[in-house]
Design a protein around this motif. Sequence first.
Motif, short mmCIF file in Angstrom:
data_model
loop_
_atom_site.label_atom_id
_atom_site.label_comp_id
_atom_site.label_asym_id
_atom_site.label_seq_id
_atom_site.Cartn_x
_atom_site.Cartn_y
_atom_site.Cartn_z
N UNK A 1 -21.74 19.78 -18.12
CA UNK A 1 -22.52 20.55 -19.69
C UNK A 1 -21.28 19.29 -20.81
N UNK A 2 -19.85 19.11 -20.41
CA UNK A 2 -19.17 18.56 -20.72
C UNK A 2 -19.64 16.78 -20.92
N UNK B 1 -23.57 12.71 -25.40
CA UNK B 1 -24.35 13.07 -27.07
C UNK B 1 -23.13 12.71 -28.42
N UNK B 2 -21.87 13.02 -27.85
CA UNK B 2 -20.94 12.88 -28.91
C UNK B 2 -20.67 10.77 -29.22
N UNK C 1 -20.33 17.70 -34.81
CA UNK C 1 -19.69 18.73 -33.42
C UNK C 1 -20.05 20.20 -33.28
N UNK C 2 -20.29 20.65 -35.08
CA UNK C 2 -20.97 22.09 -35.07
C UNK C 2 -22.56 21.87 -34.40
N UNK C 3 -23.57 20.79 -34.56
CA UNK C 3 -24.87 21.22 -34.05
C UNK C 3 -24.61 20.96 -32.89
N UNK C 4 -23.66 20.02 -32.29
CA UNK C 4 -23.47 19.91 -30.71
C UNK C 4 -22.93 21.16 -29.90
N UNK D 1 -23.63 24.34 -31.43
CA UNK D 1 -24.98 25.41 -31.22
C UNK D 1 -25.91 24.73 -30.05
N UNK D 2 -26.21 23.28 -29.48
CA UNK D 2 -26.85 22.55 -28.85
C UNK D 2 -26.39 23.30 -27.08
N UNK D 3 -24.85 23.45 -27.14
CA UNK D 3 -24.26 23.84 -25.95
C UNK D 3 -24.25 24.52 -25.63
N UNK D 4 -24.25 25.78 -26.71
CA UNK D 4 -24.36 27.03 -26.51
C UNK D 4 -25.38 27.73 -26.52
N UNK D 5 -26.39 27.21 -27.37
CA UNK D 5 -27.27 27.72 -27.04
C UNK D 5 -27.94 27.78 -25.17
#
Length: 72
Positions: free
Chosen positions: A14-15, A21-22, A52-55, A57-61
């Motif tokens: 995931x990292x 993605x970043x 960063x906020x969008x990323x 949210x996606x990773x936590x989801x």
Amino acid sequence: MGERLKIFVLVAILGFIAGVIADITAEYVIPALAAILPAFLNARYILSGFAGACLTLVLVSVWAYVTRSGER
């Protein structure tokens, strides 16, 4: 020990995906948003924070979906 190793590998993957993605975001999305948005939203730190906020949210989801328990 096997479960910890699986979690470690999952976090590493995931990292890696987050880094890709970043990089894509920094290369293509942020300049496009900077051209579209008004000047006060054009500050790099605001755009980076939004990305960063969008990323996050996606990773936590994804994490919540992958690690959910079998109970319903």
